[in-house]
Design an enzyme around this catalytic site. Structure first.
Site, PDB file in Angstrom:
ATOM      1  N   GLY A 617     -20.814 -73.280  37.632  1.00  0.00           N
ATOM      2  CA  GLY A 617     -19.856 -73.205  36.540  1.00  0.00           C
ATOM      3  C   GLY A 617     -20.299 -74.081  35.391  1.00  0.00           C
ATOM      4  N   GLY A 619     -18.816 -75.564  31.299  1.00  0.00           N
ATOM      5  CA  GLY A 619     -17.728 -75.567  30.325  1.00  0.00           C
ATOM      6  C   GLY A 619     -17.937 -76.690  29.352  1.00  0.00           C
ATOM      7  N   GLY A 620     -16.914 -76.958  28.587  1.00  0.00           N
ATOM      8  CA  GLY A 620     -17.008 -77.971  27.556  1.00  0.00           C
ATOM      9  C   GLY A 620     -17.385 -79.344  28.109  1.00  0.00           C
ATOM     10  N   GLY A 622     -19.357 -79.944  30.641  1.00  0.00           N
ATOM     11  CA  GLY A 622     -20.705 -80.027  31.209  1.00  0.00           C
ATOM     12  C   GLY A 622     -20.901 -78.956  32.255  1.00  0.00           C
ATOM     13  CB  VAL A 624     -19.540 -77.168  38.228  1.00  0.00           C
ATOM     14  CG1 VAL A 624     -19.139 -77.539  39.660  1.00  0.00           C
ATOM     15  CG2 VAL A 624     -18.448 -77.588  37.269  1.00  0.00           C
ATOM     16  CE  LYS A 638     -15.263 -82.448  35.533  1.00  0.00           C
ATOM     17  NZ  LYS A 638     -13.815 -82.527  35.515  1.00  0.00           N
ATOM     18  CG  ASP A 734      -6.964 -77.194  31.347  1.00  0.00           C
ATOM     19  OD1 ASP A 734      -8.209 -77.258  31.341  1.00  0.00           O
ATOM     20  OD2 ASP A 734      -6.343 -76.272  30.793  1.00  0.00           O
TER      21      ASP A 734
END
Ligand SMILES: *[C@@H]1O[C@H](CO)[C@@H](O)[C@H](O)[C@H]1NC(C)=O
Ligand SMILES: *[C@@H]1O[C@H](CO)[C@@H](O)[C@H](O)[C@H]1NC(C)=O
Ligand SMILES: *[C@@H]1O[C@H](CO)[C@@H](O)[C@H](O)[C@H]1NC(C)=O
Ligand SMILES: *[C@@H]1O[C@H](CO)[C@@H](O)[C@H](O)[C@H]1NC(C)=O
Ligand SMILES: *[C@@H]1O[C@H](CO)[C@@H](O)[C@H](O)[C@H]1NC(C)=O
Length: 933
Positions: A617, A619-620, A622, A624, A638, A734
């Site tokens: 994965g 995202g913003g 960094g 995973v 992560k 979130d």
């Protein structure tokens, strides 16, 4: 700039408080109540907002803005009774009966409830000593602490309760003597001159029954001391209750000596139990007990020669039980016997002669195990046979033919399928022995129904069944089912008011059934809509005044918070890891529970040098990576990107926090790496990917309706834990489908507390932060006010639920799911008219049971005002009850997902999720972080 950010929320807050917080509830009471119930589970769903009086919270009644009654019987509440109760100083009624999950001790501070009139804690899980401060409740008239686990002595201070009518301590673990007043001026139960009821049975009380306990100034009606370890003789002072006492139970103790002859004065005594003691001598003369209906003196050492004549001559007598004694001589029935007699039980004595008169025996005579029955030719006489069991009984249908009900519903006597409220109704002194005579049951049914109707409780009918004699208590017990009228189930108000009628002895049964106890079982089928809040003019004025006061207090608190924040910011230059980094094994700086430290080199090794193939994965924040520890355990690592790196203090706070959070429905932290300018968090690996992947068909796991319900429940429980049990509480901030992971059994695990915010006591309820979250899930109130509360997570969770029901993204082609659902929903139509918007595959199989309630719940979560949204605990509870409606155990595990299949029905490639590839959000709100995955 900084200043503007702080002034704005203050203004919003002021407006908010003055305009909206127009509460009818006294602010002190609201605060006390909030604190009292804060950690309770299974609270009624309409306990939302800040105005229990004005918005009619279930079980709570008020007078002049003050909370005066907590009637919370039978609600399956779980929690403790904290000392916060003392601040509800106008409280008159407190009833927590039949909540077996209410545990712990009773706080001493309960003694401050000077206005308390009725305290009922029947059949809860309370333990420890009964606080002697209860003796300060001078207005108390009704005290029922029966069927708990209280231990220690009966506090003498109860003797100060000069107005007490009802004292019930039955069925606990109390020991020591029965306290009476002494010449040192200490009080005792002999001072309770207004008491009608001493119910102290089924404990471990010891010592003699003090002769001082009874006097002619008393008005006792029921004296129940059975099933204790009392010794000595029966005090002759009992006879001073000459014209008041109706029921005496001294059975199942170790009482010895003869029965005092003065008891013959008890002219209105109806039931006397002296069985299972060590009493001896002749049977007492009871000819003066004109109202006696039932007498049991079995299992003693009575040794009369010949059975006394009162056995057949007392005019109201139904039952004489003298078995298991040493009685000898004659039973002479030749003088006849009364019509009322139902049973004479003389089994296991030494009687040699039976004189039968001319009258036909029309009562039940039992003489087995006497010499009479050992003679030849008599052993087949009916009176020599061992008695039959109690015949079964069950209320018959009311002239209608009972339907066959589904979903665990039960047909009422009026032939309606419903979920009845059920419990055990027991008589502590049932003076009937002819169990074939159902008119007794019918009278109980009728009087119960009348009482419920008189109390305006929406009851359709009641039924009784399963009569038994409970061996431990010798109580006569029936199963009582109370059926709702109007709908097929009670709401919380219905159950708590029905239970109150029984816990507080509002219901008065026929004499032959008194005294009674009712033990309700937990009710899981709550229905009904929470009422909207209403506000009166005076309420608004009081509310406004309160609001201004609250504002002042809050403003001070915010000021302190801001100052505190500045202080903290000032010290953040110090790197708490410096010492710790140099001395890795000391474990000095961060306070970690179970989380391990990993070196950068470890991380590199476990992820195959952060290989592309290991990426699961991004995202913003960094990337995973999947990794494998040397012991084979899979982990998700992560790795923060440069721009999302946190300060040392923040990072430390985060790992400390995460290491403390342990729950089945939360992804747990395995460890972390903080080295070489890197920040990494190492989580347990959750094999079945994100809920978003399942809903989009990407992961190949088909989510049927039950799975969706269970995932919802799991996620709700995880969030409840964060909100209510994590210390300090955590707001996730979130919640979205890509942050819900699924394990092998499709158990939901909430992930990514990266944006989580701690709630410490001082800033509870008004955490002011930069708005972060994901578009579509974001709570509008939080966005506008920047005031973050747990209710912002509830909003996001509501969106997630709609996503689960529809398999649509929150915002799809410019359409917002919340609005779309509201647009088509019509509660008067089948399936609320939602066919067009639901995930079509859910409709292909059997009808998704409970979907209407599910969508209703989701819409409550996305209410505009945070105060109107339920708490996560309430959400979890409601989903549990929906799952039960489906007929599945909410706690059962799904089969391992090796057996799951990709549903062919969605395989047309037109799954709504698959069409839209990316979340595309404009940069409208610069501080919103969007994590497309
Ligand atoms: C009955 O018991 C009492 C005391 O236990 C004893 O004094 C008495 O003699 C007994 N009477 C008979 C008839 O056995
Ligand atoms: C039973 O009572 C009657 C009437 O009092 C009497 O005549 C008879 O002798 C008694 N029988 C015995 C066995 O005592
Ligand atoms: C018990 O009650 C039934 C029904 O009223 C009656 O027929 C029967 O005779 C009674 N039995 C006894 C022993 O009183
Ligand atoms: C009612 O009584 C039965 C039989 O004694 C018992 O098994 C059951 O647990 C009781 N129910 C409650 C709610 O106490
Ligand atoms: C509960 O049910 C009663 C009667 O059925 C109804 O009057 C009341 O409004 C309901 N209360 C709630 C909170 O739904």
């Amino acid at each position: 700039m900084e200043q503007h950010h702080r002034v704005f929320p203050l203004l919003v807050l002021l407006l908010f408080l003055v305009v909206i917080v127009a509460s009818q509830t006294d602010n002190g009471d609201f605060t006390a109540l909030s604190s009292l119930v804060q950690s309770w589970k299974n609270k009624p769903l309409n306990w939302v907002g800040n105005d229990p009086c004005g918005s009619g919270w279930d079980g709570i009644r008020c007078t002049n803005s003050r909370i005066t009654e907590l009637r919370l019987a039978g609600l399956s509440l779980e929690g403790q009774l904290s000392s916060a109760i003392q601040s509800l100083s106008e409280l008159k009624t407190l009833d927590l009966s039949y909540n077996t999950g209410m545990t712990g001790t009773i706080p001493r501070e309960i003694g401050n409830l000077k206005n308390l009139d009725s305290l009922a804690l029947v059949n809860c899980g309370f333990s420890g000593p009964i606080p002697d401060t209860i003796g300060s409740l001078k207005k108390l008239t009704f005290l029922a602490l029966n069927s708990n686990k209280f231990n220690g002595n009966i506090p003498r201070s109860l003797g100060n309760l000069a107005n007490l009518d009802w004292l019930d301590l039955d069925d606990n673990e109390l020991d020591g003597p029965i306290p009476v007043s002494n010449d040192q001026g200490q009080s005792g139960l002999d001072m309770l001159l207004k008491a009608h009821h001493f119910h102290l049975g089924n404990n471990k009380l010891s010592g003699p029954i003090p002769s001082q306990l009874f006097s002619s100034s008393m008005i006792l009606k029921h004296v129940l001391f059975d099933h204790n370890q009392l010794t000595g003789s029966i005090p002759s002072t009992l006879s001073s209750l000459v014209s008041t006492v109706e029921v005496v139970r001294l059975d199942n103790n170790q009482l010895s000596g003869t029965v005092p002859s003065s008891l013959n004065n008890l002219e209105i005594l109806s039931e006397m139990y002296l069985s299972h003691n060590k009493l001896s001598g002749s049977l007492p003369d009871l000819t003066g007990m004109n109202k006696l209906t039932y007498v049991d003196m079995s299992d003693n050492s009575f040794n009369s020669t010949d059975i006394p004549s009162w056995v057949t001559s007392l005019k109201d007598l139904t039952t004489v039980i003298l078995k298991d004694n040493q009685l000898s001589g004659t039973l002479n029935l030749s003088n006849g016997f009364t019509k009322t007699l139902q049973l004479i039980d003389l089994q296991n004595n030494d009687l040699t002669v039976l004189e039968l008169g001319s009258q036909e025996l029309d009562f039940d005579l039992r003489l087995a195990q006497n010499r009479i029955c050992l003679e030849n030719g008599v052993s087949d006489k009916s009176y020599c046979k061992v008695p039959q069991a109690i015949p079964s009984y069950s209320t018959l249908p009311n002239g209608c033919s009972p339907p066959s009900c589904s979903n665990n519903q039960i047909a009422s006597p009026n032939c309606k399928c419903a979920f009845p409220y059920i419990g055990n109704l027991s008589s502590r002194a049932f003076s009937v022995s002819n169990y074939s005579d159902t008119s007794y049951y019918k009278d109980i049914e009728k009087t119960l129904l009348d009482t419920f109707r008189k109390q305006n409780i929406p009851v359709d009918s009641v039924s009784l069944s399963n009569p038994i004699k409970v061996s431990a208590t010798e109580n006569f017990q029936l199963t009582l089912s109370v059926f709702p009228s109007q709908t097929d189930r009670f709401n919380t108000t219905g159950v708590s008011t029905a239970a109150f009628v029984l816990s507080n002895q509002i219901y008065t049964p026929p004499d032959y059934f008194t005294p009674y106890i009712f033990i309700g079982s937990s009710y899981q089928h709550y229905g009904g809509e929470p009422k909207g809040s209403k506000s009166s003019h005076t309420g608004a004025i009081i509310g406004a005044v309160v609001a201004v006061l609250v504002f002042i207090v809050l403003a001070i608190l915010i000021g302190l918070y801001v100052i505190g924040k500045k202080r903290r910011a000032g010290s953040s230059e110090l790197n708490p890891f410096v010492n710790w980094e140099q001395n890795k094994n000391s474990g000095a700086a961060p306070q970690l529970k179970g989380a391990r430290w990993f070196s950068f080199d470890d991380m590199r090794k476990y992820t195959n040098n952060f290989a592309e193939a290991n990426t699961i994965g991004s995202g913003g924040y960094g990337q995973v990576y999947q990794g494998a520890l040397p012991n084979g355990e899979l982990v998700a690592i992560k790795r923060a990107g440069k721009e999302s790196m946190q300060g040392a203090v923040e990072f430390k706070t985060e790992i400390e926090l995460l290491s403390r959070v342990h729950h089945k429905n939360l992804v747990s932290l395995v460890g972390f790496c903080y080295e070489k300018g890197e920040q990494m968090l190492v989580y347990e690996y959750v094999p079945n990917g994100t809920l978003m992947d399942s809903l989009s068909g990407k992961s190949g796991i088909w989510m049927d309706w039950i799975r969706r319900l269970k995932v919802t429940l799991g996620a709700a429980r995880g969030l409840t834990y964060l909100h209510e049990l994590a210390d300090p509480p955590i707001i996730h901030r979130d919640i979205k489908s890509s942050n819900i992971l699924l394990d092998n059994h499709l158990v939901a695990k909430v992930a990514d507390f990266g944006l989580s915010k701690l709630l410490t006591d001082s800033d509870r309820g008004h955490v002011t932060t930069q708005v972060k979250g994901t578009m579509g899930y974001l709570d509008p109130e939080y966005y506008m006010t920047q005031q973050l509360t747990e209710k912002s997570d509830v909003y996001s969770f509501g969106v997630l639920m709609l996503e689960l029901a529809t398999s649509r993204k929150p915002i799809e082609q410019g359409k917002y799911i919340v609005r779309e659902v509201m647009k088509v929903m019509d509660t008067s139509k089948e399936l609320y008219n939602l066919h067009s918007i639901l995930d079509q595959s859910l409709l292909k199989a059997s009808r998704p049971i409970g979907l209407e309630r599910y969508v209703e719940l989701a819409l409550r979560c996305v209410k505009e005002y945070a105060a109107e949204r339920p708490s996560m605990a309430e959400v979890a509870k409601e989903i549990e009850s929906i799952i039960e409606l489906v007929g599945v155990n909410p706690d059962s595990e799904s089969a391992p997902t090796t057996e799951t299949y990709v549903d062919a029905g969605v395989g047309d490639g037109k799954h709504p999720y698959v069409n839209d590839d990316e979340f595309e959000y404009s940069g409208m709100f610069p501080t919103i972080r969007v994590d497309p995955q």
